[in-house]
Write a protein that holds these residues in place. Structure first.
Motif, mmCIF file in Angstrom:
data_model
loop_
_atom_site.group_PDB
_atom_site.id
_atom_site.type_symbol
_atom_site.label_atom_id
_atom_site.label_comp_id
_atom_site.label_asym_id
_atom_site.label_seq_id
_atom_site.Cartn_x
_atom_site.Cartn_y
_atom_site.Cartn_z
ATOM 1 N N ARG A 132 22.024 -4.448 16.711
ATOM 2 C CA ARG A 132 21.663 -6.135 15.259
ATOM 3 C C ARG A 132 20.508 -5.914 14.909
ATOM 4 O O ARG A 132 19.579 -5.944 13.694
ATOM 5 N N LEU A 133 19.809 -6.635 16.241
ATOM 6 C CA LEU A 133 17.815 -6.932 15.585
ATOM 7 C C LEU A 133 16.992 -5.851 14.295
ATOM 8 O O LEU A 133 16.779 -5.849 13.576
ATOM 9 N N GLN A 134 17.113 -4.420 14.937
ATOM 10 C CA GLN A 134 16.833 -3.128 14.654
ATOM 11 C C GLN A 134 17.223 -2.967 13.057
ATOM 12 O O GLN A 134 16.788 -2.791 12.503
ATOM 13 N N TYR A 135 18.677 -3.220 12.778
ATOM 14 C CA TYR A 135 19.283 -3.207 11.559
ATOM 15 C C TYR A 135 19.169 -4.052 10.659
ATOM 16 O O TYR A 135 18.259 -4.145 9.820
ATOM 17 N N GLU A 136 18.697 -5.846 10.951
ATOM 18 C CA GLU A 136 18.355 -6.854 10.217
ATOM 19 C C GLU A 136 16.893 -6.533 10.058
ATOM 20 O O GLU A 136 16.270 -6.720 8.766
ATOM 21 N N LEU A 137 15.687 -5.732 10.856
ATOM 22 C CA LEU A 137 14.699 -5.504 10.511
ATOM 23 C C LEU A 137 14.413 -4.086 9.830
ATOM 24 O O LEU A 137 13.658 -4.539 8.785
ATOM 25 N N GLU A 138 15.640 -3.171 9.539
ATOM 26 C CA GLU A 138 15.823 -2.113 8.569
ATOM 27 C C GLU A 138 15.515 -2.762 6.936
ATOM 28 O O GLU A 138 15.269 -2.553 6.263
ATOM 29 N N VAL A 139 16.679 -3.732 7.105
ATOM 30 C CA VAL A 139 17.224 -3.889 5.657
ATOM 31 C C VAL A 139 15.803 -4.703 5.247
ATOM 32 O O VAL A 139 15.567 -4.838 4.428
ATOM 33 N N GLU A 140 15.267 -5.936 6.145
ATOM 34 C CA GLU A 140 13.810 -6.163 6.303
ATOM 35 C C GLU A 140 13.111 -5.678 5.472
ATOM 36 O O GLU A 140 12.304 -5.772 4.703
ATOM 37 N N ARG A 141 12.665 -4.447 6.560
ATOM 38 C CA ARG A 141 11.285 -3.270 5.728
ATOM 39 C C ARG A 141 11.804 -2.686 4.672
ATOM 40 O O ARG A 141 10.830 -2.721 3.523
ATOM 41 N N LYS A 142 14.123 -2.966 4.108
ATOM 42 C CA LYS A 142 13.611 -1.903 2.512
ATOM 43 C C LYS A 142 13.286 -2.686 1.827
ATOM 44 O O LYS A 142 12.678 -2.492 0.770
ATOM 45 N N ALA A 143 13.925 -4.060 1.906
ATOM 46 C CA ALA A 143 13.626 -4.774 0.991
ATOM 47 C C ALA A 143 11.879 -5.280 0.494
ATOM 48 O O ALA A 143 11.768 -5.173 -1.198
ATOM 49 N N LEU A 144 10.776 -5.542 1.882
ATOM 50 C CA LEU A 144 10.026 -5.510 1.702
ATOM 51 C C LEU A 144 9.333 -4.429 0.887
ATOM 52 O O LEU A 144 8.111 -4.432 0.442
ATOM 53 N N SER A 145 9.679 -2.880 1.324
ATOM 54 C CA SER A 145 9.425 -2.418 0.400
ATOM 55 C C SER A 145 10.046 -1.860 -0.607
ATOM 56 O O SER A 145 9.228 -1.653 -1.969
ATOM 57 N N LEU A 146 11.087 -2.187 -0.978
ATOM 58 C CA LEU A 146 10.933 -2.380 -2.636
ATOM 59 C C LEU A 146 9.940 -3.392 -3.144
ATOM 60 O O LEU A 146 10.065 -2.985 -4.317
ATOM 61 N N ALA A 147 10.101 -4.380 -2.860
ATOM 62 C CA ALA A 147 9.267 -5.086 -3.650
ATOM 63 C C ALA A 147 8.318 -4.988 -3.829
ATOM 64 O O ALA A 147 7.439 -5.305 -4.271
ATOM 65 N N ARG A 148 7.679 -3.775 -2.223
ATOM 66 C CA ARG A 148 6.060 -3.807 -2.160
ATOM 67 C C ARG A 148 5.629 -2.657 -3.703
ATOM 68 O O ARG A 148 5.558 -2.550 -4.537
ATOM 69 N N THR A 149 7.493 -1.688 -3.487
ATOM 70 C CA THR A 149 6.982 -0.796 -4.780
ATOM 71 C C THR A 149 6.637 -1.202 -5.979
ATOM 72 O O THR A 149 6.784 -1.052 -7.584
ATOM 73 N N TRP A 150 7.899 -2.625 -6.847
ATOM 74 C CA TRP A 150 7.974 -3.235 -7.359
ATOM 75 C C TRP A 150 7.103 -3.603 -7.811
ATOM 76 O O TRP A 150 6.260 -3.414 -8.894
ATOM 77 N N ALA A 151 6.160 -4.647 -6.794
ATOM 78 C CA ALA A 151 4.626 -5.116 -7.021
ATOM 79 C C ALA A 151 3.594 -3.704 -7.254
ATOM 80 O O ALA A 151 2.928 -4.381 -8.499
ATOM 81 N N GLU A 152 3.207 -2.623 -6.610
ATOM 82 C CA GLU A 152 2.690 -1.553 -6.662
ATOM 83 C C GLU A 152 2.925 -1.830 -8.826
ATOM 84 O O GLU A 152 1.448 -1.410 -8.760
ATOM 85 N N ASP A 153 4.268 -1.430 -9.220
ATOM 86 C CA ASP A 153 4.687 -1.001 -10.886
ATOM 87 C C ASP A 153 4.236 -1.347 -11.451
ATOM 88 O O ASP A 153 3.566 -1.523 -11.947
ATOM 89 N N GLU A 154 3.803 -3.235 -11.135
ATOM 90 C CA GLU A 154 4.063 -3.664 -12.234
ATOM 91 C C GLU A 154 2.190 -3.816 -12.314
ATOM 92 O O GLU A 154 1.880 -4.630 -12.942
ATOM 93 N N ALA A 155 1.608 -3.835 -10.595
ATOM 94 C CA ALA A 155 0.156 -4.096 -11.237
ATOM 95 C C ALA A 155 -0.479 -3.119 -11.453
ATOM 96 O O ALA A 155 -1.234 -3.061 -12.279
ATOM 97 N N LYS A 156 0.379 -1.607 -11.494
ATOM 98 C CA LYS A 156 -0.308 -0.886 -12.214
ATOM 99 C C LYS A 156 0.144 -0.926 -14.039
ATOM 100 O O LYS A 156 -1.383 -0.311 -14.906
ATOM 101 N N LYS A 157 0.954 -1.454 -14.003
ATOM 102 C CA LYS A 157 1.480 -2.063 -15.543
ATOM 103 C C LYS A 157 0.058 -2.630 -16.192
ATOM 104 O O LYS A 157 -0.161 -2.475 -17.231
ATOM 105 N N ALA A 158 -0.030 -3.745 -15.685
ATOM 106 C CA ALA A 158 -0.653 -4.730 -16.003
ATOM 107 C C ALA A 158 -2.455 -4.099 -15.705
ATOM 108 O O ALA A 158 -2.799 -4.736 -16.445
ATOM 109 N N ARG A 159 -2.325 -3.448 -14.964
ATOM 110 C CA ARG A 159 -4.076 -2.533 -15.101
ATOM 111 C C ARG A 159 -3.834 -2.026 -16.540
ATOM 112 O O ARG A 159 -5.050 -2.027 -16.921
#
Length: 462
Positions: free
Chosen positions: A284-311
């Motif tokens: 269960r913890l692995q599943y939750e960590l996987e979900v958390e990692r996926k969420a962070l990955s999505l947030a990181r991707t969005w942040a990188e895209d926004e940073a690129k657009k800001a640049r």
């Protein structure tokens, strides 16, 4: 009878080791032969002759010995004579050569006349020659005279009968030989066949013997192998006996350990259930960590895209600022000011559109993160909510910056004609502030997302 160390030897050359000693010693002790015993008895102790007396068993028989022995056997008592009496009765001219012991026997034989040994064996003679050897014929005549003549006649008759019987046997043997020859001739073929059969049988017997020897050798090898195997089996039986005792001891130990094993089994079963529960929790913890990692990955991707657009937007603002600086220096007419005003409106519209698109994408990301947060619990949900809060804070800051930039743009429109240079610089500064603020916010958010992803990756590694 001779008794050792008691009876004297009759002759000096005849010892008990001689094969004919019993016969010669017996004749001498009987007084039939002249010896040391008879000489000692006939002579006085004063005239005892100590000279040796020899029998000479290998020497030929002499005339005087033949007459003496024959007369001693036939006459139990011989006359007592001297040399003159012997010479007067016998007429021998060599009386002095005759041994005195032979005188009585010689006188007794001559007194027998024509039936004596001297007359029959030696013939008419005046020379006796006492030491001359006698022939077999003379000895035979001597044995046939006197009281032994009847015995000799019977012996001759027996010899003649035996001769006739031998002739008859010879004739019979010749007849038998002839018959045997005929029989052998008639059965020779059968004998040849029998020999061939015997040869064949012997050949078969030889083959059987060789086979028997090979079988015997094989049997001996098998016996040796069996003996070795038996020794091995005995040793193994002894080992098995020891092992059996050891197994019995171990069995007792196992029986005593069985209760402990049962208790350990129950404890292990309990631990297994606990481990299964822990495994489920870990999954269960692995599943939750996987979900958390996926969420962070999505947030990181969005942040990188926004940073690129800001640049990209910051780069566009830099280019616009350069263009305004160049135009501010060269343009002095109203048409140029109108172009600058139109350019300011265009920049403002572009900035508003960029902020709105960023806000829309951020809100879409927030919706996705909320859906993911509903599927997990605990720290993972808290982490996702923290990411959502940061994104919402960024959206609020963007909206405030956009509103502030709009107000500054309106103010710039009012003083565009009089303070073109100053308004352009203020617009550039405001745009730079908005761009830098947006860039810094997106960068901080990207760093936070990157740190969260690294923490989750570290958790998965451990």
């Amino acid at each position: 009878m001779y008794i050792e160390n008691v009876t004297d030897l009759a002759f000096d050359d005849i010892t008990p080791e001689d094969p004919d000693f019993p016969s010669i010693q017996g004749l001498a002790e009987a007084g039939l032969l002249s010896s040391k015993l008879s000489r000692r008895d006939m002579q006085s102790s004063l005239d005892d002759d100590q000279s040796p007396v020899f029998f000479c068993p290998e020497s030929p028989l002499s005339r005087q010995d033949l007459v003496s022995w024959k007369m001693a056997i036939e006459k139990r008592q011989l006359p007592i004579v001297d040399q003159k009496s012997v010479q007067r009765v016998s007429g021998f001219i060599d009386v002095d050569k005759i041994h005195p012991d032979a005188w009585p026997a010689l006188v007794a034989d001559v007194s027998s006349g024509e039936q004596g040994i001297v007359a029959l064996a030696f013939g008419y003679t005046r020379l006796f020659q006492p030491d001359k050897p006698v022939t077999k014929a003379q000895a035979a005549i001597a044995l046939a005279t006197g009281e032994a003549s009847d015995i000799v006649g019977e012996e001759l008759a027996r010899i003649e009968a035996e001769s006739m019987a031998e002739k008859a046997v010879s004739a019979h043997n010749a007849l038998v030989a002839e018959v045997e020859k005929d029989v052998n001739a008639s059965f020779e073929k059968e004998l040849l066949l029998e020999r061939e059969k015997i040869a064949a049988v012997e050949k078969l017997a030889e083959e059987a013997r060789r086979e028997l020897e090979s079988l015997r050798a094989q049997r001996e090898e098998e016996n040796l192998a069996l003996m070795k195997e038996r020794a091995v089996v005995d040793s193994e039986m002894e080992i098995l006996s020891r092992l059996r005792r050891d197994v019995e001891e171990q069995l007792q130990t196992l029986v005593s350990d069985k209760l402990e094993i049962t208790y350990d089994k129950e404890r292990i079963e309990k631990l297994r259930k606990d481990a299964e529960f822990e495994t489920q929790e870990i999954a269960r913890l692995q599943y939750e960590l996987e979900v958390e990692r996926k969420a962070l990955s999505l947030a990181r991707t969005w942040a990188e895209d926004e940073a690129k657009k800001a640049r990209e937007q910051a780069k566009a603002l830099e280019e616009a600022r350069d263009r305004w600086q160049k135009q501010g220096i060269k343009v002095v007419v109203d048409n140029d000011l109108q172009e600058e005003a139109n350019a300011g409106v265009t920049w403002q519209n572009a900035g508003n559109e960029s902020v709105e698109s960023t806000v829309n994408r951020a809100e879409t990301l927030v919706d996705k993160l909320k859906e993911m947060a509903d599927t997990v619990r605990g720290k993972s949900r808290e982490t996702i909510h923290m990411i959502i809060e940061k994104i919402m804070l960024l959206i609020t800051m963007l909206k405030e910056w956009a509103l502030k930039a709009g107000k500054q743009t309106e103010e710039l429109k009012d003083v565009a004609m009089s303070k073109m240079g100053n308004s352009v610089q203020g617009m550039q500064q405001s745009s730079a502030e908005v761009g830098s603020a947006l860039k810094d916010g997106v960068k901080r958010f990207a760093d936070d997302c990157r740190g969260g992803v690294e923490k989750i990756s570290q958790k998965f590694k451990t």
